[in-house]
Design a protein around this motif. Structure first.
Motif, PDB file in Angstrom:
ATOM      1  N   UNK A  77       0.775  -1.204  -0.052  1.00 21.64           N
ATOM      2  CA  UNK A  77       0.002   0.032  -0.039  1.00 21.64           C
ATOM      3  C   UNK A  77       0.788   1.130  -0.010  1.00 21.64           C
ATOM      4  N   UNK A  78       0.532   2.159  -0.834  1.00 22.19           N
ATOM      5  CA  UNK A  78       1.266   3.441  -0.890  1.00 22.19           C
ATOM      6  C   UNK A  78       0.825   4.429   0.520  1.00 22.19           C
ATOM      7  N   UNK A  79       1.729   4.620   1.191  1.00 23.33           N
ATOM      8  CA  UNK A  79       1.348   5.537   2.701  1.00 23.33           C
ATOM      9  C   UNK A  79       0.895   6.945   2.158  1.00 23.33           C
ATOM     10  N   UNK A  80       0.057   7.556   2.865  1.00 26.56           N
ATOM     11  CA  UNK A  80      -0.483   8.732   2.527  1.00 26.56           C
ATOM     12  C   UNK A  80      -1.667   8.712   1.594  1.00 26.56           C
ATOM     13  N   UNK A  81      -2.194   7.706   0.888  1.00 24.95           N
ATOM     14  CA  UNK A  81      -3.374   7.534   0.283  1.00 24.95           C
ATOM     15  C   UNK A  81      -4.657   6.852   0.966  1.00 24.95           C
ATOM     16  N   UNK A  82      -5.642   7.160   0.478  1.00 27.71           N
ATOM     17  CA  UNK A  82      -6.577   6.536   1.176  1.00 27.71           C
ATOM     18  C   UNK A  82      -7.298   5.470   0.091  1.00 27.71           C
ATOM     19  N   UNK A 180      -8.582  15.305   3.327  1.00 27.05           N
ATOM     20  CA  UNK A 180      -9.715  14.317   3.365  1.00 27.05           C
ATOM     21  C   UNK A 180      -9.187  13.195   4.300  1.00 27.05           C
ATOM     22  N   UNK A 181      -8.054  12.668   4.060  1.00 25.42           N
ATOM     23  CA  UNK A 181      -7.502  11.415   4.382  1.00 25.42           C
ATOM     24  C   UNK A 181      -7.136  11.720   5.769  1.00 25.42           C
ATOM     25  N   UNK A 182      -6.320  12.581   6.106  1.00 24.30           N
ATOM     26  CA  UNK A 182      -6.013  12.946   7.460  1.00 24.30           C
ATOM     27  C   UNK A 182      -6.601  13.439   8.518  1.00 24.30           C
ATOM     28  N   UNK A 296      -4.557  20.415  11.690  1.00 22.63           N
ATOM     29  CA  UNK A 296      -5.092  21.428  10.954  1.00 22.63           C
ATOM     30  C   UNK A 296      -4.554  21.484   9.386  1.00 22.63           C
ATOM     31  N   UNK A 297      -5.293  22.055   8.507  1.00 22.71           N
ATOM     32  CA  UNK A 297      -4.864  21.977   7.353  1.00 22.71           C
ATOM     33  C   UNK A 297      -5.857  22.762   6.279  1.00 22.71           C
ATOM     34  N   UNK A 324       0.709  13.676  15.666  1.00 18.56           N
ATOM     35  CA  UNK A 324       0.397  12.433  14.940  1.00 18.56           C
ATOM     36  C   UNK A 324      -0.648  11.765  15.290  1.00 18.56           C
ATOM     37  N   UNK A 325      -1.809  12.349  15.720  1.00 21.71           N
ATOM     38  CA  UNK A 325      -2.805  11.993  16.157  1.00 21.71           C
ATOM     39  C   UNK A 325      -3.671  11.366  15.095  1.00 21.71           C
ATOM     40  N   UNK A 326      -3.478  11.586  13.958  1.00 20.43           N
ATOM     41  CA  UNK A 326      -4.125  11.092  12.753  1.00 20.43           C
ATOM     42  C   UNK A 326      -3.335  10.343  11.838  1.00 20.43           C
ATOM     43  N   UNK A 327      -1.978  10.277  12.304  1.00 22.19           N
ATOM     44  CA  UNK A 327      -1.228   9.171  11.529  1.00 22.19           C
ATOM     45  C   UNK A 327      -0.374  10.038  10.426  1.00 22.19           C
ATOM     46  N   UNK A 328      -0.495  11.343  10.487  1.00 25.21           N
ATOM     47  CA  UNK A 328       0.380  12.094   9.347  1.00 25.21           C
ATOM     48  C   UNK A 328       1.749  12.237   9.975  1.00 25.21           C
ATOM     49  N   UNK A 329       2.858  12.552   9.248  1.00 20.31           N
ATOM     50  CA  UNK A 329       4.160  12.504   9.729  1.00 20.31           C
ATOM     51  C   UNK A 329       4.485  13.753  10.262  1.00 20.31           C
ATOM     52  N   UNK A 330       3.652  14.459  11.180  1.00 20.86           N
ATOM     53  CA  UNK A 330       3.883  15.935  11.447  1.00 20.86           C
ATOM     54  C   UNK A 330       3.538  16.774  10.340  1.00 20.86           C
ATOM     55  N   UNK A 331       3.711  16.799   9.223  1.00 25.93           N
ATOM     56  CA  UNK A 331       3.289  17.644   8.075  1.00 25.93           C
ATOM     57  C   UNK A 331       3.478  16.748   6.763  1.00 25.93           C
TER      58      UNK A 331
END
Length: 385
Positions: A77-82, A180-182, A296-297, A324-331
């Motif tokens: 799986x490609x990270x960062x994609x839904x 949307x994803x994060x 936020x974003x 990293x509550x939603x799994x994003x790597x900081x930014x």
């Protein structure tokens, strides 16, 4: 009312029944008895030369092939994609059938969206506790019109948060943006009350089980609200809110336990001309309790109509998730360019180039390496009926 059956309609129904057979009819019926009965009625209606008044069908089939310039190992799986998770293989993203019963003067209407394919599996799999229930149902709700002009919806429906939708065929870009994803939920189960105040503004209130949850996991309901306003002929805006106690099930927070999660969402659309539209979607969310922090974003979209059959869309999306509550790597951010060509009334080809970047080596690069960026090229075929 007469209606000719579409070969695509038969194809979609066949896919649904193939899924039933794949996991076993008895198992499927135990999990989804109501869906089996509804699906039987739906497919029989599609195959019938006539339909009851007020009953309408539509849908789509969506297939894609994606190339990863980082040459990630095949099948990973490609990270960062839904949804567009796979590279190097043809994927059935969606085979969707939408049924609407809305007869003039009737005391209720019904919306039922049934689907199969990779996107449906991922979308409903977000509810880990109930991953095998209602797994082909995208939406299923009953609408009750009220005397004051408002409408009460009861059931499962897509989220009111965000500009993009899990129905990617309706989005300006093919892939879903990082926001949307994060940052955002996908869907909810509960009730929705919608009230038009006048010709230019509409409000809505929501009481749901939580983020991406069929069954409530904590007994505390999540509340929401939205307000849409047409400010001028060129500018419109929608404000959304969602808040309540959430666990780790549907929202995906890392630490076990309850957290108070609140999110504000803003969508704005500006029509520059008949051919050009600019859109904005921004989010801010806070969490306190077992998972404390914020994320936020925003996403910015520019869509240009090149001709009656061609358009192009550019999107920039960024999400900051310091804890990293939603799994994003900081930014994490992405630039996406999508070129859409409608070859016939029913067929659209979508070509997309996307560049993702993170503030750490987050993306697979080759068999064993990692990189802070990744580029993919995707071609998709969408057939509507």
């Amino acid at each position: 009312m007469k209606r000719e059956s579409s070969p695509l309609s038969f194809f979609v129904c066949t896919l649904f029944w193939q899924r039933t057979i794949a996991i076993g009819p008895v198992t499927f019926m135990k999990r989804n008895l109501a869906i089996v009965l509804g699906l039987s009625t739906t497919c029989l209606a599609v195959a019938s030369p006539s339909l009851p008044e007020g009953l309408k069908f539509k849908g789509w089939v969506d297939l894609f092939y994606q190339y990863d310039f980082n040459r990630s190992p095949f099948g990973r799986n490609l990270t960062g994609r839904e949804f567009d998770l796979k590279a190097g293989a043809f994927e059935l993203a969606n085979a969707e059938l939408n049924m609407v019963y809305a007869k003039k003067g009737a005391p209720f209407s019904v919306v039922l969206d049934l689907g199969t394919g990779r996107n449906v599996e991922i979308n409903n799999g977000l509810d880990a506790k109930n991953a095998h229930h209602d797994e082909i149902v995208q939406q299923f709700y009953l609408s009750l019109p009220q005397k004051d002009g408002s409408t009460l919806d009861l059931g499962k429906f897509n989220t009111w948060i965000g500009l993009e939708s899990v129905y990617t065929v309706d989005n300006p870009n093919y892939s879903l943006g990082s926001l949307f994803w994060y940052a955002q939920p996908n869907w909810h189960v509960g009730m929705r009350w919608t009230k038009p105040f006048n010709d230019t503004s509409t409000g809505a209130l929501y009481v749901v089980n939580g983020w991406n949850e069929i069954q409530d996991t904590n007994g505390s309901k999540t509340l929401g609200a939205s307000y849409a306003k047409t400010i001028s002929k060129k500018l419109s805006a929608t404000f959304g809110y969602i808040g309540g106690k959430e666990g780790t099930n549907g929202i995906g927070l890392p630490n076990i336990g309850q957290s108070d999660v609140h999110m504000a969402d803003l969508i704005a659309t500006y029509t520059v001309s008949d051919k050009h539209t600019i859109m904005f979607n921004g989010d801010y969310a806070s969490s306190a309790g077992a998972n404390s922090g914020h994320w936020y974003g925003y996403s910015v979209y520019s869509n240009h109509k090149l001709s009656d059959s061609k358009d192009a869309s550019i999107r920039f999306s960024i999400v900051n998730d310091p804890q990293m509550l939603r799994g994003a790597p900081g930014s994490i951010s992405s630039w996406t360019g999508t070129y859409n060509v409608r070859t016939t009334e029913a067929s659209t080809i979508r070509l997309e180039l996307r560049f993702d970047q993170a503030n750490s080596n987050y993306f697979q690069n080759g068999a064993a390496g990692f990189s802070n960026n990744r580029t993919t090229l995707t071609i998709a075929q969408v057939l509507r009926f």
